[in-house]
Design a protein around this motif. Structure first.
Motif, PDB file in Angstrom:
ATOM      1  N   ASP A  54     -37.099 -14.013 -14.268  1.00  0.00           N
ATOM      2  CA  ASP A  54     -36.845 -14.747 -13.026  1.00  0.00           C
ATOM      3  C   ASP A  54     -38.133 -15.158 -12.315  1.00  0.00           C
ATOM      4  OD1 ASP A  54     -34.108 -14.571 -13.358  1.00  0.00           O
ATOM      5  OD2 ASP A  54     -33.911 -12.741 -12.166  1.00  0.00           O
ATOM      6  N   ARG A  77     -31.184 -26.556 -10.083  1.00  0.00           N
ATOM      7  CA  ARG A  77     -31.360 -25.170  -9.653  1.00  0.00           C
ATOM      8  C   ARG A  77     -31.136 -25.028  -8.153  1.00  0.00           C
ATOM      9  NH1 ARG A  77     -34.856 -21.823  -7.250  1.00  0.00           N
ATOM     10  NH2 ARG A  77     -36.289 -23.525  -6.741  1.00  0.00           N
ATOM     11  N   GLN A 110     -32.685 -19.837 -15.438  1.00  0.00           N
ATOM     12  CA  GLN A 110     -32.135 -19.924 -14.092  1.00  0.00           C
ATOM     13  C   GLN A 110     -30.861 -20.759 -14.067  1.00  0.00           C
ATOM     14  OE1 GLN A 110     -33.484 -17.826 -11.814  1.00  0.00           O
ATOM     15  NE2 GLN A 110     -34.690 -17.374 -13.648  1.00  0.00           N
TER      16      GLN A 110
END
Length: 203
Positions: free
Chosen positions: A96, A151, A193
């Motif tokens: 991440d 995202r 993601q």
């Protein structure tokens, strides 16, 4: 050798720690940890803590500390790319962490900026919050801007679909990744993601 001699003089003068770097800090052939051997050499001749620098990732930093090549790890540009890097590393969520490209846009006047973190220095104005009205968002293009748009929209709670005519995400980043793995890391970050945010991807 001169730096080791200077380090001993600095220790004798009372410095609390020594951070070891070199110039130029970034060159095309630079690689993560490319200056660690310099810190290790200085550490062998002083007793004060020695700090290593140079594109060091959390996993590489752990290795450096475990092998006692340095006493501390300094991360600069990586924290610009992702200010939450320490928290994510501590939680074991390395996938991440938004990777730094070491493109040095953060050094380029007149308006310094981060290529991968548009919120840098404008965190309050650009904080991601849940949208009041949730929508279906359709994004064409799976390059860096399309992936970032997907995202952010997904983090705001929207139902996002991302379309690209190519067989893989990345756009121009794919060609760029042939030159450096740092760009490939960014593609991997985005892919991870988007998957975690349940973005529907059509290639």
């Amino acid at each position: 050798d001169n730096a080791k001699e200077l380090a001993q003089m600095l220790e004798a003068a009372g410095v609390a720690a020594i951070s070891v770097s070199a110039y130029p800090a970034l060159v095309p052939m630079a690689f993560p940890g490319n200056y660690v051997h310099l810190a290790e050499a200085v550490k062998q001749v002083v007793t004060v803590p020695v700090i290593a620098v140079g594109m060091i990732t959390p996993d590489l930093g752990e290795k450096i500390l475990h092998q006692k090549m340095a006493d501390f790890i300094a991360i600069g540009k990586g924290l610009i790319a992702d200010p939450h890097l320490p928290e994510k590393a501590a939680a074991g969520k390395l996938e991440d962490i938004r990777p730094c490209l070491t493109c040095v846009n953060c050094w380029a006047p007149p308006e310094v900026r981060c290529t991968v973190n548009a919120a840098w220095r404008k965190e309050r104005e650009r904080s991601i919050t849940l949208a009041k009205l949730l929508k279906k968002v359709f994004i064409i293009g799976g390059g860096p801007s399309g992936m970032e748009a997907a995202r952010v929209a997904a983090e705001r709670g929207h139902q996002v679909s991302l379309y690209d005519k190519q067989p893989a995400l990345g756009g121009q980043l794919v060609a760029g990744s042939l030159m450096t793995s740092r760009i490939d890391n960014l593609i991997g970050y985005f892919t991870t993601q988007l998957s975690k945010l349940n973005v529907k991807i059509y290639l």
